[in-house]
Design a protein around this motif. Structure first.
Motif, PDB file in Angstrom:
ATOM      1  N   ALA A 113       0.350  14.030  13.497  1.00 45.06           N
ATOM      2  CA  ALA A 113       0.061  14.185  12.066  1.00 45.06           C
ATOM      3  C   ALA A 113      -1.322  13.607  11.746  1.00 45.06           C
ATOM      4  O   ALA A 113      -2.086  14.193  10.975  1.00 45.06           O
ATOM      5  N   ASP A 114      -1.653  12.465  12.350  1.00 44.29           N
ATOM      6  CA  ASP A 114      -2.974  11.871  12.143  1.00 44.29           C
ATOM      7  C   ASP A 114      -4.072  12.854  12.551  1.00 44.29           C
ATOM      8  O   ASP A 114      -5.069  13.007  11.856  1.00 44.29           O
TER       9      ASP A 114
ATOM     10  N   LEU B 241      -1.435   4.388  20.673  1.00 43.54           N
ATOM     11  CA  LEU B 241      -1.317   5.823  20.483  1.00 43.54           C
ATOM     12  C   LEU B 241      -1.989   6.230  19.183  1.00 43.54           C
ATOM     13  O   LEU B 241      -2.681   7.225  19.102  1.00 43.54           O
ATOM     14  N   SER B 242      -1.795   5.464  18.156  1.00 47.47           N
ATOM     15  CA  SER B 242      -2.392   5.743  16.866  1.00 47.47           C
ATOM     16  C   SER B 242      -2.477   4.438  16.091  1.00 47.47           C
ATOM     17  O   SER B 242      -1.456   3.860  15.733  1.00 47.47           O
ATOM     18  N   PRO B 243      -3.682   3.933  15.819  1.00 52.90           N
ATOM     19  CA  PRO B 243      -3.824   2.615  15.221  1.00 52.90           C
ATOM     20  C   PRO B 243      -3.244   2.475  13.818  1.00 52.90           C
ATOM     21  O   PRO B 243      -3.058   1.370  13.340  1.00 52.90           O
ATOM     22  N   ASP B 244      -2.922   3.578  13.153  1.00 51.54           N
ATOM     23  CA  ASP B 244      -2.371   3.479  11.802  1.00 51.54           C
ATOM     24  C   ASP B 244      -0.863   3.266  11.787  1.00 51.54           C
ATOM     25  O   ASP B 244      -0.283   3.072  10.725  1.00 51.54           O
ATOM     26  N   ILE B 245      -0.208   3.293  12.933  1.00 50.83           N
ATOM     27  CA  ILE B 245       1.253   3.232  12.970  1.00 50.83           C
ATOM     28  C   ILE B 245       1.809   1.991  12.268  1.00 50.83           C
ATOM     29  O   ILE B 245       2.750   2.116  11.481  1.00 50.83           O
ATOM     30  N   PRO B 246       1.245   0.779  12.480  1.00 49.14           N
ATOM     31  CA  PRO B 246       1.783  -0.360  11.722  1.00 49.14           C
ATOM     32  C   PRO B 246       1.692  -0.160  10.207  1.00 49.14           C
ATOM     33  O   PRO B 246       2.634  -0.473   9.478  1.00 49.14           O
ATOM     34  N   ALA B 247       0.575   0.391   9.734  1.00 48.93           N
ATOM     35  CA  ALA B 247       0.431   0.642   8.295  1.00 48.93           C
ATOM     36  C   ALA B 247       1.428   1.697   7.829  1.00 48.93           C
ATOM     37  O   ALA B 247       1.990   1.595   6.728  1.00 48.93           O
ATOM     38  N   TYR B 248       1.675   2.699   8.664  1.00 47.37           N
ATOM     39  CA  TYR B 248       2.622   3.745   8.297  1.00 47.37           C
ATOM     40  C   TYR B 248       4.039   3.185   8.169  1.00 47.37           C
ATOM     41  O   TYR B 248       4.755   3.489   7.219  1.00 47.37           O
TER      42      TYR B 248
ATOM     43  N   GLU C 179       1.995   3.027  -3.848  1.00 43.61           N
ATOM     44  CA  GLU C 179       0.732   3.763  -3.892  1.00 43.61           C
ATOM     45  C   GLU C 179      -0.351   3.018  -3.123  1.00 43.61           C
ATOM     46  O   GLU C 179      -1.102   3.614  -2.346  1.00 43.61           O
ATOM     47  N   GLY C 180      -0.429   1.711  -3.319  1.00 40.00           N
ATOM     48  CA  GLY C 180      -1.419   0.913  -2.602  1.00 40.00           C
ATOM     49  C   GLY C 180      -1.217   0.974  -1.093  1.00 40.00           C
ATOM     50  O   GLY C 180      -2.179   1.097  -0.323  1.00 40.00           O
ATOM     51  N   LYS C 181       0.028   0.916  -0.658  1.00 41.46           N
ATOM     52  CA  LYS C 181       0.342   0.993   0.782  1.00 41.46           C
ATOM     53  C   LYS C 181       0.012   2.394   1.326  1.00 41.46           C
ATOM     54  O   LYS C 181      -0.463   2.531   2.449  1.00 41.46           O
ATOM     55  N   ALA C 182       0.248   3.424   0.521  1.00 40.55           N
ATOM     56  CA  ALA C 182      -0.075   4.790   0.943  1.00 40.55           C
ATOM     57  C   ALA C 182      -1.583   4.942   1.141  1.00 40.55           C
ATOM     58  O   ALA C 182      -2.035   5.512   2.134  1.00 40.55           O
ATOM     59  N   GLU C 183      -2.357   4.414   0.221  1.00 43.19           N
ATOM     60  CA  GLU C 183      -3.809   4.502   0.352  1.00 43.19           C
ATOM     61  C   GLU C 183      -4.301   3.694   1.543  1.00 43.19           C
ATOM     62  O   GLU C 183      -5.208   4.126   2.269  1.00 43.19           O
TER      63      GLU C 183
ATOM     64  N   ASP D  92      -6.320   5.178   4.698  1.00 42.29           N
ATOM     65  CA  ASP D  92      -7.601   4.616   5.123  1.00 42.29           C
ATOM     66  C   ASP D  92      -7.600   4.254   6.601  1.00 42.29           C
ATOM     67  O   ASP D  92      -8.645   4.283   7.247  1.00 42.29           O
ATOM     68  N   GLN D  93      -6.445   3.912   7.125  1.00 41.57           N
ATOM     69  CA  GLN D  93      -6.351   3.610   8.550  1.00 41.57           C
ATOM     70  C   GLN D  93      -6.508   4.880   9.385  1.00 41.57           C
ATOM     71  O   GLN D  93      -7.013   4.835  10.493  1.00 41.57           O
ATOM     72  N   VAL D  94      -6.063   6.003   8.855  1.00 43.98           N
ATOM     73  CA  VAL D  94      -6.158   7.268   9.566  1.00 43.98           C
ATOM     74  C   VAL D  94      -7.595   7.793   9.480  1.00 43.98           C
ATOM     75  O   VAL D  94      -8.190   8.182  10.472  1.00 43.98           O
TER      76      VAL D  94
END
Length: 181
Positions: free
Chosen positions: A123-124, A26-33, A164-168, A172-174
């Motif tokens: 949101a993405d 659905l959205s590839p950034d979900i694991p990072a989120y 902060e690093g995880k947020a960036e 970047d995944q989005v």
């Protein structure tokens, strides 16, 4: 602890993998989120966490009151955070659940996990439409983390710099883009 049979364990793992795969598709950034959410949860009971969320909420109220195009992105970001505190399948009438279903045009039968994943995907989409949304959140977050690091012990600062690093990474995944230094 009950003794689970091997077929039951395989079934449980399969369901878990399918659910995770559906969310990632659905959205590839979900694991990072969700990694980002886990990181903030580890430092959640501090005055600094309240400062961060309260400031973003005040900024959202301001941006929405002046009709800024950045309002929707920050509103959905905060709404998803609110949903992390509740299981919408168990309390479907909770305000955040109602608002999320309204934004998505979803009915009450949507699962809690699907509601959250779909809201993240929405949101993405909002964030991809305007890189300014990221830059607004970046500026707030970076400024607040600088304030926190100037005011708290180094151990706390390290946790916030990790966040902060995880947020960036999530951003970047989005959408690939630069972050303010």
């Amino acid at each position: 602890m009950p003794n689970m049979s091997e077929p039951a364990i395989v079934l449980l793992l399969t369901v878990t993998m399918v659910t995770a795969a559906q969310a990632a598709a659905l959205s590839p950034d979900i694991p990072a989120y969700f990694t980002l959410l886990k990181t903030i949860a580890e430092i959640d009971d501090t005055p600094a966490t309240g400062l961060l969320w309260d400031t973003v909420r005040i900024a959202k109220d301001y941006l929405c009151s002046v009709g800024s195009s950045k309002c929707d992105g920050i509103r959905v970001f905060l709404l998803e955070n609110d949903l992390e505190q509740v299981n919408c399948a168990k309390v479907p009438d909770q305000a955040a659940c109602v608002e999320a279903r309204k934004i998505l045009g979803a009915d009450q039968d949507i699962s809690d996990e699907e509601l959250k994943s779909t809201l993240i995907a929405y949101a993405d989409k909002v964030y991809k439409e305007s890189h300014e949304n990221f830059m607004t959140l970046d500026k707030l977050r970076i400024g607040l983390i600088d304030l926190i690091c100037d005011s708290e012990p180094e151990e706390n600062c390290k946790k916030w710099r990790a966040y902060e690093g995880k947020a960036e990474f999530w951003e970047d995944q989005v959408k690939k883009g630069s972050h303010p230094a």
